[in-house]
Structure formats: structure tokens, C-alpha cells
Design a protein around this motif. Structure first.
Motif, PDB file in Angstrom:
ATOM      1  N   ASP A  20       0.839  -1.194   0.000  1.00  0.00           N
ATOM      2  CA  ASP A  20       0.000   0.000   0.000  1.00  0.00           C
ATOM      3  C   ASP A  20       0.877   1.248   0.000  1.00  0.00           C
ATOM      4  O   ASP A  20       1.585   1.512   0.973  1.00  0.00           O
ATOM      5  CB  ASP A  20      -0.920  -0.013   1.222  1.00  0.00           C
ATOM      6  N   LEU A  21       0.853   2.008  -1.071  1.00  0.00           N
ATOM      7  CA  LEU A  21       1.683   3.213  -1.187  1.00  0.00           C
ATOM      8  C   LEU A  21       0.902   4.502  -0.934  1.00  0.00           C
ATOM      9  O   LEU A  21       1.442   5.589  -1.076  1.00  0.00           O
ATOM     10  CB  LEU A  21       2.322   3.260  -2.584  1.00  0.00           C
ATOM     11  N   ARG A  22      -0.350   4.371  -0.554  1.00  0.00           N
ATOM     12  CA  ARG A  22      -1.129   5.571  -0.260  1.00  0.00           C
ATOM     13  C   ARG A  22      -0.609   6.235   1.000  1.00  0.00           C
ATOM     14  O   ARG A  22      -0.417   5.599   2.016  1.00  0.00           O
ATOM     15  CB  ARG A  22      -2.610   5.219  -0.070  1.00  0.00           C
ATOM     16  N   GLY A  23      -0.351   7.512   0.921  1.00  0.00           N
ATOM     17  CA  GLY A  23       0.071   8.262   2.097  1.00  0.00           C
ATOM     18  C   GLY A  23       1.451   7.911   2.610  1.00  0.00           C
ATOM     19  O   GLY A  23       1.801   8.267   3.731  1.00  0.00           O
ATOM     20  N   GLY A  24       2.264   7.242   1.807  1.00  0.00           N
ATOM     21  CA  GLY A  24       3.576   6.819   2.262  1.00  0.00           C
ATOM     22  C   GLY A  24       4.691   7.794   1.967  1.00  0.00           C
ATOM     23  O   GLY A  24       5.859   7.470   2.118  1.00  0.00           O
ATOM     24  N   GLY A  25       4.359   8.994   1.527  1.00  0.00           N
ATOM     25  CA  GLY A  25       5.382   9.992   1.259  1.00  0.00           C
ATOM     26  C   GLY A  25       5.998   9.911  -0.127  1.00  0.00           C
ATOM     27  O   GLY A  25       6.849  10.716  -0.469  1.00  0.00           O
ATOM     28  N   VAL A  26       5.589   8.941  -0.927  1.00  0.00           N
ATOM     29  CA  VAL A  26       6.078   8.825  -2.302  1.00  0.00           C
ATOM     30  C   VAL A  26       5.073   9.519  -3.215  1.00  0.00           C
ATOM     31  O   VAL A  26       3.887   9.229  -3.161  1.00  0.00           O
ATOM     32  CB  VAL A  26       6.227   7.343  -2.720  1.00  0.00           C
ATOM     33  N   ARG A  27       5.564  10.443  -4.019  1.00  0.00           N
ATOM     34  CA  ARG A  27       4.681  11.123  -4.962  1.00  0.00           C
ATOM     35  C   ARG A  27       4.574  10.298  -6.230  1.00  0.00           C
ATOM     36  O   ARG A  27       5.564  10.082  -6.920  1.00  0.00           O
ATOM     37  CB  ARG A  27       5.198  12.514  -5.283  1.00  0.00           C
ATOM     38  N   ILE A  28       3.388   9.835  -6.507  1.00  0.00           N
ATOM     39  CA  ILE A  28       3.128   9.002  -7.674  1.00  0.00           C
ATOM     40  C   ILE A  28       2.287   9.820  -8.644  1.00  0.00           C
ATOM     41  O   ILE A  28       1.258  10.371  -8.267  1.00  0.00           O
ATOM     42  CB  ILE A  28       2.393   7.712  -7.264  1.00  0.00           C
ATOM     43  N   ASP A  41      -1.839   4.097 -15.233  1.00  0.00           N
ATOM     44  CA  ASP A  41      -0.393   3.938 -15.372  1.00  0.00           C
ATOM     45  C   ASP A  41       0.280   5.139 -14.711  1.00  0.00           C
ATOM     46  O   ASP A  41      -0.121   6.277 -14.939  1.00  0.00           O
ATOM     47  CB  ASP A  41       0.017   3.885 -16.846  1.00  0.00           C
ATOM     48  N   ALA A  42       1.304   4.873 -13.904  1.00  0.00           N
ATOM     49  CA  ALA A  42       1.944   5.968 -13.179  1.00  0.00           C
ATOM     50  C   ALA A  42       3.411   5.648 -12.910  1.00  0.00           C
ATOM     51  O   ALA A  42       3.845   4.504 -13.050  1.00  0.00           O
ATOM     52  CB  ALA A  42       1.215   6.218 -11.858  1.00  0.00           C
ATOM     53  N   LEU A  43       4.156   6.679 -12.527  1.00  0.00           N
ATOM     54  CA  LEU A  43       5.567   6.563 -12.173  1.00  0.00           C
ATOM     55  C   LEU A  43       5.831   7.315 -10.877  1.00  0.00           C
ATOM     56  O   LEU A  43       5.099   8.223 -10.517  1.00  0.00           O
ATOM     57  CB  LEU A  43       6.460   7.199 -13.247  1.00  0.00           C
ATOM     58  N   HIS A  44       6.906   6.918 -10.204  1.00  0.00           N
ATOM     59  CA  HIS A  44       7.438   7.741  -9.122  1.00  0.00           C
ATOM     60  C   HIS A  44       8.954   7.702  -9.225  1.00  0.00           C
ATOM     61  O   HIS A  44       9.533   6.795  -9.818  1.00  0.00           O
ATOM     62  CB  HIS A  44       6.962   7.266  -7.737  1.00  0.00           C
ATOM     63  N   VAL A  54      13.182   4.438  -9.325  1.00  0.00           N
ATOM     64  CA  VAL A  54      12.072   4.756 -10.226  1.00  0.00           C
ATOM     65  C   VAL A  54      11.070   3.619 -10.110  1.00  0.00           C
ATOM     66  O   VAL A  54      11.429   2.452 -10.247  1.00  0.00           O
ATOM     67  CB  VAL A  54      12.540   4.903 -11.693  1.00  0.00           C
ATOM     68  N   GLY A  55       9.840   3.959  -9.831  1.00  0.00           N
ATOM     69  CA  GLY A  55       8.787   2.950  -9.711  1.00  0.00           C
ATOM     70  C   GLY A  55       7.803   3.074 -10.847  1.00  0.00           C
ATOM     71  O   GLY A  55       7.424   4.183 -11.236  1.00  0.00           O
ATOM     72  N   VAL A  56       7.410   1.956 -11.402  1.00  0.00           N
ATOM     73  CA  VAL A  56       6.390   1.897 -12.445  1.00  0.00           C
ATOM     74  C   VAL A  56       5.155   1.287 -11.808  1.00  0.00           C
ATOM     75  O   VAL A  56       5.216   0.200 -11.226  1.00  0.00           O
ATOM     76  CB  VAL A  56       6.862   1.042 -13.638  1.00  0.00           C
ATOM     77  N   HIS A  57       4.037   1.982 -11.895  1.00  0.00           N
ATOM     78  CA  HIS A  57       2.806   1.554 -11.238  1.00  0.00           C
ATOM     79  C   HIS A  57       1.731   1.304 -12.288  1.00  0.00           C
ATOM     80  O   HIS A  57       1.375   2.209 -13.042  1.00  0.00           O
ATOM     81  CB  HIS A  57       2.318   2.635 -10.267  1.00  0.00           C
ATOM     82  N   ILE A  58       1.239   0.093 -12.335  1.00  0.00           N
ATOM     83  CA  ILE A  58       0.169  -0.279 -13.253  1.00  0.00           C
ATOM     84  C   ILE A  58      -1.007  -0.753 -12.397  1.00  0.00           C
ATOM     85  O   ILE A  58      -0.847  -1.623 -11.541  1.00  0.00           O
ATOM     86  CB  ILE A  58       0.604  -1.422 -14.204  1.00  0.00           C
ATOM     87  N   ALA A  59      -2.166  -0.181 -12.638  1.00  0.00           N
ATOM     88  CA  ALA A  59      -3.335  -0.544 -11.834  1.00  0.00           C
ATOM     89  C   ALA A  59      -3.655  -2.024 -11.982  1.00  0.00           C
ATOM     90  O   ALA A  59      -3.602  -2.581 -13.073  1.00  0.00           O
ATOM     91  CB  ALA A  59      -4.538   0.294 -12.256  1.00  0.00           C
ATOM     92  N   ASP A  60      -3.961  -2.660 -10.881  1.00  0.00           N
ATOM     93  CA  ASP A  60      -4.363  -4.068 -10.861  1.00  0.00           C
ATOM     94  C   ASP A  60      -5.814  -4.118 -10.426  1.00  0.00           C
ATOM     95  O   ASP A  60      -6.129  -3.887  -9.265  1.00  0.00           O
ATOM     96  CB  ASP A  60      -3.479  -4.847  -9.897  1.00  0.00           C
ATOM     97  N   VAL A  61      -6.690  -4.403 -11.363  1.00  0.00           N
ATOM     98  CA  VAL A  61      -8.124  -4.413 -11.071  1.00  0.00           C
ATOM     99  C   VAL A  61      -8.664  -5.823 -10.852  1.00  0.00           C
ATOM    100  O   VAL A  61      -9.870  -6.030 -10.829  1.00  0.00           O
ATOM    101  CB  VAL A  61      -8.919  -3.708 -12.194  1.00  0.00           C
ATOM    102  N   SER A  62      -7.774  -6.785 -10.666  1.00  0.00           N
ATOM    103  CA  SER A  62      -8.207  -8.178 -10.555  1.00  0.00           C
ATOM    104  C   SER A  62      -9.196  -8.409  -9.408  1.00  0.00           C
ATOM    105  O   SER A  62     -10.019  -9.324  -9.486  1.00  0.00           O
ATOM    106  CB  SER A  62      -7.001  -9.107 -10.407  1.00  0.00           C
ATOM    107  N   HIS A  63      -9.136  -7.592  -8.381  1.00  0.00           N
ATOM    108  CA  HIS A  63     -10.097  -7.725  -7.273  1.00  0.00           C
ATOM    109  C   HIS A  63     -11.528  -7.494  -7.760  1.00  0.00           C
ATOM    110  O   HIS A  63     -12.469  -8.068  -7.232  1.00  0.00           O
ATOM    111  CB  HIS A  63      -9.752  -6.727  -6.158  1.00  0.00           C
ATOM    112  N   PHE A  64     -11.684  -6.657  -8.782  1.00  0.00           N
ATOM    113  CA  PHE A  64     -13.010  -6.272  -9.250  1.00  0.00           C
ATOM    114  C   PHE A  64     -13.509  -7.088 -10.440  1.00  0.00           C
ATOM    115  O   PHE A  64     -14.665  -6.964 -10.819  1.00  0.00           O
ATOM    116  CB  PHE A  64     -13.015  -4.793  -9.655  1.00  0.00           C
ATOM    117  N   VAL A  65     -12.649  -7.879 -11.062  1.00  0.00           N
ATOM    118  CA  VAL A  65     -13.025  -8.615 -12.272  1.00  0.00           C
ATOM    119  C   VAL A  65     -13.045 -10.105 -11.969  1.00  0.00           C
ATOM    120  O   VAL A  65     -12.005 -10.725 -11.800  1.00  0.00           O
ATOM    121  CB  VAL A  65     -12.052  -8.315 -13.433  1.00  0.00           C
ATOM    122  N   SER A  66     -14.224 -10.677 -11.914  1.00  0.00           N
ATOM    123  CA  SER A  66     -14.354 -12.104 -11.645  1.00  0.00           C
ATOM    124  C   SER A  66     -14.208 -12.892 -12.941  1.00  0.00           C
ATOM    125  O   SER A  66     -14.759 -12.498 -13.977  1.00  0.00           O
ATOM    126  CB  SER A  66     -15.716 -12.404 -11.018  1.00  0.00           C
TER     127      SER A  66
END
Length: 85
Positions: A20-28, A41-44, A54-66
Motif C-alpha cells: 500500500d503506497l497511499r500516504g507513504g510519502g512517495v509522490r506518484i 499507469d503511473a511513475l514515481h 524509479v517505480g512503475v505503477h500499473i493498476a491491478d483491477v483483478s479484485h473487481f473482475v471475476s
């Protein structure tokens, strides 16, 4: 329905499976163009003791797609995004 309601929350057990990178001080920041229909799609970049990270962030929606749902079939058909600049 295979689309979550507007009042969804991420269950604690799902958060526990991920970093979980929310609120962790990393600007994404998103790298999707202004014309994108989704922002998935995002970077930090941040300085570390060893240099730069350098971080590459790709949304993972697998929780929502059955599997086997119409949404799953549609996502499979649209699996690749191409941006020409």
C-alpha cells in the motif's frame, strides 16, 4: 452485476496482499495522456541512499473482475493499450 457500486471499499484482506503506497510519502504521478479514459499507469522517482529509485505503477483491477463474467471477456478483448506520441 459485474461492476462494483459507487460505495466500494478495499477490504483489509485485499490490502494485506498488496504493498500500500497511499500516504507513504512517495509522490506518484500518472503518465496517462489527457485524453485517457482511465488513469491506470503511473511513475514515481525518489532519491535513496544508493542513488535513485524509479517505480512503475500499473493498476491491478483483478479484485473487481471475476473470471468468466462479461466484464472479464471485455477486458480480455481490450487487453492492450497503445499510445502513439
Amino acid at each position: 452485476a459485474c461492476v462494483p457500486s459507487d460505495s466500494w471499499t478495499i477490504p483489509p484482506e485485499e490490502v494485506a496482499k498488496r504493498r500500500d503506497l497511499r500516504g507513504g510519502g512517495v509522490r506518484i504521478c500518472t503518465i496517462d495522456p489527457a485524453t485517457a479514459k482511465d488513469l491506470d499507469d503511473a511513475l514515481h522517482i525518489q532519491r535513496t541512499a544508493a542513488g535513485w529509485e524509479v517505480g512503475v505503477h500499473i493498476a491491478d483491477v483483478s479484485h473487481f473482475v471475476s473470471p468468466g463474467t462479461p466484464l472479464d471477456a471485455e477486458a480480455y478483448a481490450r487487453a492492450t493499450s497503445t499510445y502513439l506520441v
